[in-house]
Structures are given as structure tokens and as C-alpha cells.
Design a protein around this motif. Structure first.
Motif, PDB file in Angstrom:
ATOM      1  N   ASN A 165       0.830  -1.208   0.000  1.00 31.73           N
ATOM      2  CA  ASN A 165       0.000   0.000   0.000  1.00 31.73           C
ATOM      3  C   ASN A 165       0.860   1.252   0.000  1.00 31.73           C
ATOM      4  O   ASN A 165       0.535   2.232  -0.683  1.00 31.73           O
ATOM      5  N   THR A 174      -3.320   2.191  -9.910  1.00 37.46           N
ATOM      6  CA  THR A 174      -3.783   2.778  -8.651  1.00 37.46           C
ATOM      7  C   THR A 174      -4.437   1.793  -7.709  1.00 37.46           C
ATOM      8  O   THR A 174      -4.999   2.200  -6.708  1.00 37.46           O
ATOM      9  N   HIS A 220       0.398   3.882  -3.055  1.00 34.43           N
ATOM     10  CA  HIS A 220      -0.303   5.137  -2.761  1.00 34.43           C
ATOM     11  C   HIS A 220       0.602   6.302  -2.397  1.00 34.43           C
ATOM     12  O   HIS A 220       0.110   7.319  -1.888  1.00 34.43           O
TER      13      HIS A 220
END
Length: 175
Positions: A78, A134, A82
Motif C-alpha cells: 500500500n 492505482t 499510494h
């Protein structure tokens, strides 16, 4: 697409198994080794994200080593997905009384304020776009939360002061 669907089905099956009582057979696990291994794997995937580990040589918990590795790997993934390339990540482990605290902290842009409570829900995505760059189906953090809960732990996410995100996992310590 077939590979993506296989991962999605595998993730859903894992969540279903974790929903059942006694989904794990715990053994003594050195969480520091788990973090080192997951960090090494993360660096192999993308070495542009520097990872710093702060921990004693041996912090032990009772748990499923494979699933705890998955927790750390998902949290590091993650951070890669991100945050901008080159963002530094710190993983810290410490014991406080009868609890072990595992934190993954990044120097990225942080979490949108309204999203920290929803992050661990199944199929929730901060970025609702469907592009491969994404993110996936919104199951990664739901799996992390289910694994942590199966280990009698808790998980929460918040922004670091000024910038970045912090995910805190709390697990029972071996006493």
C-alpha cells in the motif's frame, strides 16, 4: 485478466476462511524476522522505496507466520502504490506491557481525512478508478484487518503530524 481474477478469488476465499472461528493455528513467531523478510521482498519489487526497520532483534508473538507476513507485505505494498516513487517507509516494532505494536509509517501525502475509518472495509478504495496503477479490488486492507482480528489484535490508520500515513497493528505479546 485471468491472473487478476485468480487473485481476487483467492483473496475472497481467504476472507471467508478468516471469518470462521479458529481460522489460524498459532505458533511462536519472531515478528522482527517477519518484518525483515517482508521488507526485503518489498525492496526487491521496487528498490526506490527505502525502508527503515526499528525493532529489537526478537519480538515474539503467537500467530500464523505466513499470515503475519501477508499483513506486513500488504501494508508495504500500500505504501508503494499510494505514495510517490522514492517515498521512505519506516516499520517499527515495540513491546508495551502485554502488547506488541507494529507500525508502518510513510512520508507520502497521507490519507484523506474521511477515509481512515473506511480503509479496512471490504471493497473500499480511496481511489475509485479502475486503472492497474492505482490499486486493486479494495480487499488488501480488509484482509489485513481480518488477519489482525484473527490474531486477537487491532488495527487503525491515521495521518502522521504534517504528512504521511501511519498504520498501527496491535497484537498480544508473548508473556
Amino acid at each position: 485478466e485471468t491472473s487478476r481474477m485468480e487473485r481476487l478469488v483467492a483473496d475472497l476465499l481467504l476472507l471467508a476462511r478468516l471469518d470462521r472461528p479458529r481460522a489460524l493455528e498459532p505458533v511462536l513467531v519472531n515478528l522482527t524476522d517477519v518484518v525483515r523478510d517482508a521488507s526485503t521482498n518489498s525492496q526487491a519489487i521496487d528498490p526506490t522505496y527505502p525502508i527503515t526497520i526499528t525493532s529489537a532483534d526478537s519480538v515474539r508473538v503467537m500467530g500464523d507466520e505466513q499470515r503475519l507476513t501477508q499483513v506486513v507485505a500488504n501494508l508495504l505494498a500500500n505504501a508503494r502504490v499510494h505514495t510517490p516513487q522514492g517515498t521512505s517507509v519506516t516499520v517499527s516494532i515495540r513491546e508495551i506491557g502485554d502488547r506488541v505494536i507494529l507500525e508502518v509509517i510513510d512520508d507520502g501525502p497521507g490519507l484523506p481525512e474521511d477515509d481512515s475509518e473506511k480503509l479496512f472495509e471490504r471493497f473500499y478504495r480511496i481511489d475509485s478508478s479502475r486503472s492497474r496503477e492505482t490499486g486493486g479490488a479494495g480487499l488488501g486492507l480488509a484482509i489485513v484487518a481480518a488477519i489482525v482480528t484473527a490474531h486477537d489484535g487491532t488495527i487503525e490508520a491515521a495521518n502522521e503530524d504534517g504528512h504521511g500515513a501511519r498504520v498501527t497493528v496491535t497484537l498480544p505479546a508473548v508473556v
